[in-house]
Motif scaffolding. Structure first.
Motif, PDB file in Angstrom:
ATOM      1  N   ILE A 132     -14.009  -5.914   4.693  1.00  0.00           N
ATOM      2  CA  ILE A 132     -14.555  -4.968   3.756  1.00  0.00           C
ATOM      3  C   ILE A 132     -15.712  -5.562   3.165  1.00  0.00           C
TER       4      ILE A 132
ATOM      5  N   ASN B  25       0.830  -1.194   0.040  1.00  0.00           N
ATOM      6  CA  ASN B  25       0.029   0.097  -0.051  1.00  0.00           C
ATOM      7  C   ASN B  25       0.719   1.234  -0.025  1.00  0.00           C
TER       8      ASN B  25
ATOM      9  N   ASN C 232      -4.852  -0.653  -1.177  1.00  0.00           N
ATOM     10  CA  ASN C 232      -5.289  -0.650   0.047  1.00  0.00           C
ATOM     11  C   ASN C 232      -6.894  -1.579   0.203  1.00  0.00           C
ATOM     12  N   TRP C 233      -7.810  -1.162  -0.574  1.00  0.00           N
ATOM     13  CA  TRP C 233      -8.744  -1.942  -0.624  1.00  0.00           C
ATOM     14  C   TRP C 233      -8.543  -3.380  -1.099  1.00  0.00           C
TER      15      TRP C 233
ATOM     16  N   ARG D 214      -7.320  -5.384   1.958  1.00  0.00           N
ATOM     17  CA  ARG D 214      -8.472  -5.640   2.877  1.00  0.00           C
ATOM     18  C   ARG D 214      -9.379  -6.898   2.277  1.00  0.00           C
ATOM     19  N   GLU D 215      -9.610  -6.761   1.006  1.00  0.00           N
ATOM     20  CA  GLU D 215     -10.505  -7.895   0.323  1.00  0.00           C
ATOM     21  C   GLU D 215      -9.955  -9.366   0.571  1.00  0.00           C
TER      22      GLU D 215
END
Length: 198
Positions: free
Chosen positions: A140, A110, A117-118, A121-122
């Motif tokens: 998420i 990141n 980022n996302w 998280r996924e």
């Protein structure tokens, strides 16, 4: 020399001993690196003028536990990145395997590409892969009370817990799954004149 040849030569020259494998298939390159080299390799892929992968297009987790009908020998979890160089107009897939199947951990990228980022998280939410150094690693897609990681191959298709609205309590409640397993046998319907045949 093709564009892919140029990219392959640049990767081999810049990364050398950090390359576990560099596979060429269907006009695409896949670079495999160890998890200990992953962060440094990603930074070099972005910053080196001969490579210049400015964009992370996608990052995902993979569970190889049943890959090839169970013939896969090796580590179970991998992280795969898809990179784009706008400068050179080429793409690259980077794969690294988590060194521990019980607690899969790799470095977060990141800080190199904020688009990770996302995606990270996924991968954490769905596979349980921990991204070391990620500043906001939380679920998420699933609910905060969700148990387990639903994209793992050993996760039950019915899940562990179901959520439903209880009209008596006038709120959403969580309870163990109550789905009764059943065997579904397909019914064959035969028509005399199916498809215009007599």
């Amino acid at each position: 020399m093709t564009r892919l040849d140029t990219l392959q030569s640049a990767i081999e020259a810049r990364l050398g001993g950090q390359i576990r494998s560099l596979q060429r298939d269907r006009g695409e390159l896949t670079l495999v690196v160890s998890s200990s080299d992953y962060l440094e390799v990603c930074r070099r892929l972005r910053d080196d003028d001969a490579l210049r992968f400015e964009q992370l297009i996608d990052l995902c987790g993979v569970d190889y536990s049943t890959y090839g009908d169970g013939r896969h020998e090796g580590l179970r979890y991998a992280v795969v990145c898809h990179l784009l160089s706008v400068t050179h107009n080429w793409r690259l897939r980077v794969r690294t395997f988590c060194p521990d199947d019980d607690l899969p951990v790799v470095a977060s990228v990141n800080e190199i590409w904020n688009s990770a980022n996302w995606f990270e998280r996924e991968a954490f939410d769905l596979y349980g892969i921990v991204f070391e150094g990620h500043l906001d690693l939380r679920r998420i897609l699933t609910d905060y009370g969700f148990i387990g990681h639903p994209f793992r191959k050993d996760f039950p298709t019915t899940g562990h817990v179901e959520m439903r609205y209880d009209p008596e309590q006038r709120r959403v409640i969580y309870q163990p799954v109550t789905i009764e397993p059943r065997e579904i046998t397909p019914r064959v319907i035969r028509e005399d004149h199916y498809g215009g045949l007599h």
